[in-house]
Write a protein that holds these residues in place. Structure first.
Motif, PDB file in Angstrom:
ATOM      1  N   VAL A 165      44.250  37.800  62.984  1.00 34.61           N
ATOM      2  CA  VAL A 165      44.517  36.758  61.986  1.00 34.61           C
ATOM      3  C   VAL A 165      45.864  36.095  62.266  1.00 34.61           C
ATOM      4  CG1 VAL A 165      45.032  36.346  59.546  1.00 34.61           C
ATOM      5  CG2 VAL A 165      43.070  37.754  60.180  1.00 34.61           C
ATOM      6  N   GLY A 166      46.872  36.914  62.572  1.00 36.37           N
ATOM      7  CA  GLY A 166      48.194  36.372  62.904  1.00 36.37           C
ATOM      8  C   GLY A 166      48.155  35.469  64.119  1.00 36.37           C
ATOM      9  N   ILE A 167      47.403  35.893  65.132  1.00 36.33           N
ATOM     10  CA  ILE A 167      47.262  35.076  66.338  1.00 36.33           C
ATOM     11  C   ILE A 167      46.574  33.756  66.006  1.00 36.33           C
ATOM     12  CG2 ILE A 167      46.127  34.950  68.595  1.00 36.33           C
ATOM     13  CD1 ILE A 167      46.539  38.006  68.806  1.00 36.33           C
ATOM     14  N   TYR A 193      56.552  36.719  67.809  1.00 37.24           N
ATOM     15  CA  TYR A 193      55.822  35.874  68.753  1.00 37.24           C
ATOM     16  C   TYR A 193      54.317  36.091  68.626  1.00 37.24           C
ATOM     17  CZ  TYR A 193      54.958  33.333  73.123  1.00 37.24           C
ATOM     18  OH  TYR A 193      54.526  32.427  74.051  1.00 37.24           O
ATOM     19  N   ILE A 194      53.882  37.353  68.563  1.00 32.81           N
ATOM     20  CA  ILE A 194      52.460  37.662  68.574  1.00 32.81           C
ATOM     21  C   ILE A 194      51.795  37.294  67.248  1.00 32.81           C
ATOM     22  CG2 ILE A 194      50.776  39.560  68.698  1.00 32.81           C
ATOM     23  CD1 ILE A 194      52.595  40.909  70.716  1.00 32.81           C
ATOM     24  N   LEU A 195      52.471  37.543  66.125  1.00 32.30           N
ATOM     25  CA  LEU A 195      51.878  37.273  64.815  1.00 32.30           C
ATOM     26  C   LEU A 195      52.009  35.817  64.391  1.00 32.30           C
ATOM     27  CD1 LEU A 195      52.546  40.361  62.516  1.00 32.30           C
ATOM     28  CD2 LEU A 195      50.370  39.486  63.341  1.00 32.30           C
ATOM     29  N   THR A 207      59.699  43.842  47.863  1.00 30.98           N
ATOM     30  CA  THR A 207      60.096  44.292  49.206  1.00 30.98           C
ATOM     31  C   THR A 207      59.435  43.447  50.280  1.00 30.98           C
ATOM     32  OG1 THR A 207      60.373  46.558  48.402  1.00 30.98           O
ATOM     33  CG2 THR A 207      60.135  46.271  50.775  1.00 30.98           C
ATOM     34  N   ARG A 208      58.143  43.138  50.095  1.00 31.40           N
ATOM     35  CA  ARG A 208      57.436  42.291  51.064  1.00 31.40           C
ATOM     36  C   ARG A 208      58.083  40.913  51.170  1.00 31.40           C
ATOM     37  NH1 ARG A 208      51.231  42.871  52.114  1.00 31.40           N
ATOM     38  NH2 ARG A 208      50.928  45.117  52.049  1.00 31.40           N
ATOM     39  N   VAL A 209      58.401  40.342  50.015  1.00 34.09           N
ATOM     40  CA  VAL A 209      59.018  39.005  50.008  1.00 34.09           C
ATOM     41  C   VAL A 209      60.366  39.033  50.721  1.00 34.09           C
ATOM     42  CG1 VAL A 209      59.996  37.210  48.535  1.00 34.09           C
ATOM     43  CG2 VAL A 209      57.802  38.245  47.942  1.00 34.09           C
ATOM     44  N   LEU A 249      54.150  34.476  55.436  1.00 37.27           N
ATOM     45  CA  LEU A 249      53.602  34.624  54.081  1.00 37.27           C
ATOM     46  C   LEU A 249      52.073  34.582  54.099  1.00 37.27           C
ATOM     47  CD1 LEU A 249      56.049  32.478  51.920  1.00 37.27           C
ATOM     48  CD2 LEU A 249      55.587  34.923  51.642  1.00 37.27           C
ATOM     49  N   LEU A 250      51.515  33.714  54.938  1.00 37.74           N
ATOM     50  CA  LEU A 250      50.060  33.646  55.069  1.00 37.74           C
ATOM     51  C   LEU A 250      49.504  34.965  55.609  1.00 37.74           C
ATOM     52  CD1 LEU A 250      49.604  30.046  56.551  1.00 37.74           C
ATOM     53  CD2 LEU A 250      48.843  30.833  54.300  1.00 37.74           C
ATOM     54  N   VAL A 251      50.183  35.525  56.615  1.00 33.34           N
ATOM     55  CA  VAL A 251      49.735  36.804  57.188  1.00 33.34           C
ATOM     56  C   VAL A 251      49.872  37.925  56.163  1.00 33.34           C
ATOM     57  CG1 VAL A 251      50.099  38.489  59.029  1.00 33.34           C
ATOM     58  CG2 VAL A 251      50.317  36.059  59.526  1.00 33.34           C
ATOM     59  N   VAL A 252      50.985  37.919  55.411  1.00 35.48           N
ATOM     60  CA  VAL A 252      51.182  38.927  54.367  1.00 35.48           C
ATOM     61  C   VAL A 252      50.097  38.807  53.309  1.00 35.48           C
ATOM     62  CG1 VAL A 252      52.688  39.636  52.470  1.00 35.48           C
ATOM     63  CG2 VAL A 252      53.660  39.200  54.701  1.00 35.48           C
ATOM     64  N   GLY A 253      49.765  37.554  52.926  1.00 36.08           N
ATOM     65  CA  GLY A 253      48.700  37.345  51.947  1.00 36.08           C
ATOM     66  C   GLY A 253      47.373  37.895  52.414  1.00 36.08           C
ATOM     67  N   VAL A 254      47.054  37.667  53.680  1.00 40.75           N
ATOM     68  CA  VAL A 254      45.800  38.181  54.237  1.00 40.75           C
ATOM     69  C   VAL A 254      45.823  39.711  54.307  1.00 40.75           C
ATOM     70  CG1 VAL A 254      44.360  38.256  56.321  1.00 40.75           C
ATOM     71  CG2 VAL A 254      45.310  36.088  55.538  1.00 40.75           C
TER      72      VAL A 254
END
Length: 331
Positions: free
Chosen positions: A154-156, A90-92, A238-240, A136-141
């Protein structure tokens, strides 16, 4: 497993069972426990009680267990992946991404085939894709931004962008579609029928199995990516996989129940506090039991008024104080 942890798991299982039975009994129409037993073991002649229990409360209780387990495990994986105690769907912005996917389906009835929308698979597919894209966008950042607070912001922001796109869709949609989406967005377990459970159950089981497979890799990530890489853990893969598991779990539940806030952030911390460990082979089943129990409690509380309250409202009352406690504790 140590005797203390075994006793805790048995106690949580008993608590979950009792809450499940209580959720079947309590509601706007109270059904005595003896009648609940009679309905399920073939001794009841009351067709009304049988209809309420079998076609309304039982699917709702099963959905509560699936929702609590999915969101808690998703929150646990996200907190490990981002090394952030406040990370959760929810938060991210993951739930906002799922909401955007659902909004696209609900408000595109003139474009999409009716079968795609009514079958339930369209909702799940859209929600999972929306959730996974935001994650994926948050992981990329996260490759560029290491600071956990900045990553949280950033997630928010990504969640805010998704919510803004939903508002744009609402502006151009017909009133019936808007009303349907607003009702869905409040969060409800009651809309999930047996037909939808046939889709939701295998989807959630697939997401949980993927999470269980990732247990050892998640333990490696606890000590940092460099250490995990030294252990031979493929970080990118692992991230994916974590993104995929989180997208499936958060997306599937959000598709049918609407966004349910704060469960994913609160339960992993409660599990760590009770079991006094950071090992995922202990925390994951603990999150399943605690998360399912919490949503059942929220559902029971939501039935107390004459009109059923949105489940999102009750879960926020539990989860928001936990976030405040985490922030105060970490100073």
């Amino acid at each position: 497993m140590k005797p203390r942890k075994t006793i805790l798991f048995i106690s949580l299982t008993v608590l979950l069972t009792l809450l499940f039975v209580a959720d079947l009994s309590f509601g706007s129409i109270h059904i005595p426990l003896s009648e609940v037993k009679n309905v399920f073991f073939g001794g009841s002649s009351d067709n009304i009680n049988s209809e309420i229990l079998l076609n309304f409360r039982l699917p709702k209780a099963i959905t509560a267990i699936l929702a609590g387990a999915s969101l808690s495990v998703a929150g646990l994986m996200m907190q490990t992946l981002f090394r952030n105690p406040l990370a959760e769907p929810y938060i991210l912005g993951v739930s906002s991404g799922a909401s955007l996917g659902v909004a696209l389906v609900m408000m595109s009835t003139a474009v999409l085939p009716a079968v795609f929308i009514s079958s339930g698979w369209g909702m799940i597919l859209a929600a999972v894709i929306g959730a996974a894209l935001v994650l994926l966008l948050v992981v990329g950042v996260s490759f560029k931004v290491q600071n956990s607070v900045s990553l949280l912001i950033v997630g928010i922001m990504f969640g805010t962008i998704a919510s803004s796109l939903v508002s744009v869709l609402q502006y151009f949609s017909n009133p019936d579609a808007i009303k349907l989406f607003i009702m869905w967005n409040m969060g409800s377990l009651s809309a999930v029928t047996w037909e939808y459970l046939q889709i939701l159950v295998p989807t959630v089981i697939a997401g949980l199995l993927l999470a269980i497979i990732l247990t050892k890799k998640l333990n490696g990530l606890l000590l940092g990516e460099n250490y995990a890489r030294g252990l031979g853990i493929p970080i990118l893969q692992t991230r994916v996989l974590i993104v995929a598991a989180t997208g499936i779990l958060a997306g599937a539940i959000t598709a049918f129940t609407g966004p349910i806030a704060f469960v994913g952030v609160a339960i992993p911390h409660i599990a760590r506090g009770i079991f006094r460990t950071a090992q995922h082979q202990i925390l994951m089943p603990a999150c399943v039991l605690l998360g399912a129990s919490l949503i059942l409690i929220c559902d029971i509380i939501s039935q107390i008024p004459i009109h059923t309250l949105p489940i999102n409202t009750i879960s926020a009352l539990f989860g928001a104080p936990v976030i405040i406690w985490i922030i105060l504790k970490r100073k």
